[in-house]
Design an enzyme around this catalytic site. Structure first.
Site, PDB file in Angstrom:
ATOM      1  N   GLN A 149       0.836  -1.209   0.000  1.00 49.34           N
ATOM      2  CA  GLN A 149       0.000   0.000   0.000  1.00 49.34           C
ATOM      3  C   GLN A 149       0.868   1.256   0.000  1.00 49.34           C
ATOM      4  O   GLN A 149       0.548   2.252  -0.653  1.00 49.34           O
ATOM      5  CB  GLN A 149      -0.934  -0.013   1.222  1.00 49.34           C
ATOM      6  N   SER A 175      -5.795   1.470   4.812  1.00 48.34           N
ATOM      7  CA  SER A 175      -6.584   0.921   3.705  1.00 48.34           C
ATOM      8  C   SER A 175      -7.364  -0.303   4.141  1.00 48.34           C
ATOM      9  O   SER A 175      -6.839  -1.183   4.835  1.00 48.34           O
ATOM     10  CB  SER A 175      -5.665   0.519   2.547  1.00 48.34           C
ATOM     11  N   ASP A 184     -11.188  -5.309  -5.215  1.00 44.61           N
ATOM     12  CA  ASP A 184     -11.507  -4.508  -6.395  1.00 44.61           C
ATOM     13  C   ASP A 184     -11.776  -5.459  -7.548  1.00 44.61           C
ATOM     14  O   ASP A 184     -10.941  -6.333  -7.838  1.00 44.61           O
ATOM     15  CB  ASP A 184     -10.324  -3.608  -6.776  1.00 44.61           C
ATOM     16  N   GLU A 233     -15.900   4.790  -6.103  1.00 43.84           N
ATOM     17  CA  GLU A 233     -15.194   3.566  -6.529  1.00 43.84           C
ATOM     18  C   GLU A 233     -16.206   2.425  -6.647  1.00 43.84           C
ATOM     19  O   GLU A 233     -16.355   1.617  -5.722  1.00 43.84           O
ATOM     20  CB  GLU A 233     -14.103   3.173  -5.522  1.00 43.84           C
ATOM     21  N   HIS A 236     -14.931  -1.185  -5.740  1.00 46.77           N
ATOM     22  CA  HIS A 236     -14.360  -1.561  -4.440  1.00 46.77           C
ATOM     23  C   HIS A 236     -15.452  -2.135  -3.539  1.00 46.77           C
ATOM     24  O   HIS A 236     -16.309  -1.407  -3.046  1.00 46.77           O
ATOM     25  CB  HIS A 236     -13.699  -0.336  -3.803  1.00 46.77           C
TER      26      HIS A 236
END
Ligand code: DAL
Ligand code: ZN
Length: 278
Positions: A149, A175, A184, A233, A236
């Site tokens: 990340q 995250s 994702d 998003e 996600h």
């Protein structure tokens, strides 16, 4: 002169008060939700829901408090991670990981991992999605380590500048991907992979309407940047478990922050500090 009598305290006065106080203390802290932070925010969220005539939480309040405590724990499906709620420790790594199984309905050719329960849920979701004619899922990203990340955030910063990176990618330790509960996805045959237009594809729409049935929510919905800190998003998915996903979808809430009654986290605390210290 009479001899003065030595002062002898009655043992009842010496031992009873501390014992009573201890007992009181224990009974208080053993109340469900005694340590639940920000009770007033929970009460406020519930009142707002009532005022807006949104369906009430069906969890009894004490259970809600207990459950809400789990939002602090990286290993809980309920964990709430955002710019102001880092994982603890920052380099937290989940323990119950496994590789997501590829199948006719699900392409995990990158060999990515999720927590066991999230992987199982994603495999079921992909089977149903394909059966519904909504497309074959591809797993673009799933578990990410702290180091991964960190590199990702650096590369987004190089690509978009700091402000652009901050609304697209979390800093390491902040995250959901680091919990093994976020994934994702895309449907390569329909295009728009990891782009906002994915939300307008057949697959993206199916996920928005149906992923809760498998315990997932779309964590970063449209127009929620002022709460989550990230732009839309539609790819996600965040696993929260079937019960919570069902409650969340019934509640009409668009962010976990609102659902649990936590403050909005558009910015990191250090960003706020630096902007107010000048
Ligand atoms: N893109 C999401 C916010 C993450 O980096 O976790
Ligand atoms: Zn993601």
């Amino acid at each position: 002169m009479p001899k003065s009598r030595p002062l002898v305290r009655n043992p009842l006065f010496v031992f009873v008060p501390p014992i009573v106080l201890l007992a009181l203390g224990f009974s208080l802290i053993s109340q469900p939700g005694a340590f639940a932070p920000q009770h007033e925010l929970v009460a406020q969220a519930i009142n707002e829901r009532r005022a807006n005539q949104q369906p009430a939480q069906i969890l009894p309040l004490a259970k809600f408090h207990q459950t809400r405590l789990a939002t602090n724990q990286g290993g809980s499906d309920f964990v709430l991670v955002n710019k102001q709620r880092p994982l603890q420790p920052l380099n937290y790594k989940p323990v119950n990981l496994r590789e997501i199984k590829s199948s006719k309905q699900l392409d995990n050719s990158r060999g990515l991992e999720l927590s066991d329960q999230a992987a199982t849920a994603l495999e079921r979701l992909a089977t149903e999605m394909s059966a519904a004619g909504a497309g074959k899922l591809f797993v673009n990203s799933a578990l990410r380590s702290f180091d991964y990340q960190q590199d990702l955030f650096k590369s987004k910063t190089a690509q978009y500048g700091l402000a652009g990176a901050l609304i697209r990618s979390a800093k390491a330790g902040h995250s959901e991907h680091q919990t093994g509960l976020a994934v994702d996805v895309s449907v390569p045959a329909q295009g728009c992979a990891i782009m906002q237009c994915f939300g307008d594809t057949v697959g993206g729409k199916w996920l928005a309407a149906n992923s809760w049935k498998f315990g997932f929510i779309i964590r970063y919905e449209e127009d929620t940047t002022s709460t989550t800190g990230y732009t839309y998003e539609p790819w996600h998915l965040r696993f929260v478990g079937l019960q919570l996903a069902t409650e969340y979808s019934k509640s009409g809430m668009k962010t976990l922050e609102d659902f649990w009654g936590y403050p909005a986290a558009e910015f990191y605390l250090e960003e706020i500090d630096s902007s107010t210290s000048n």
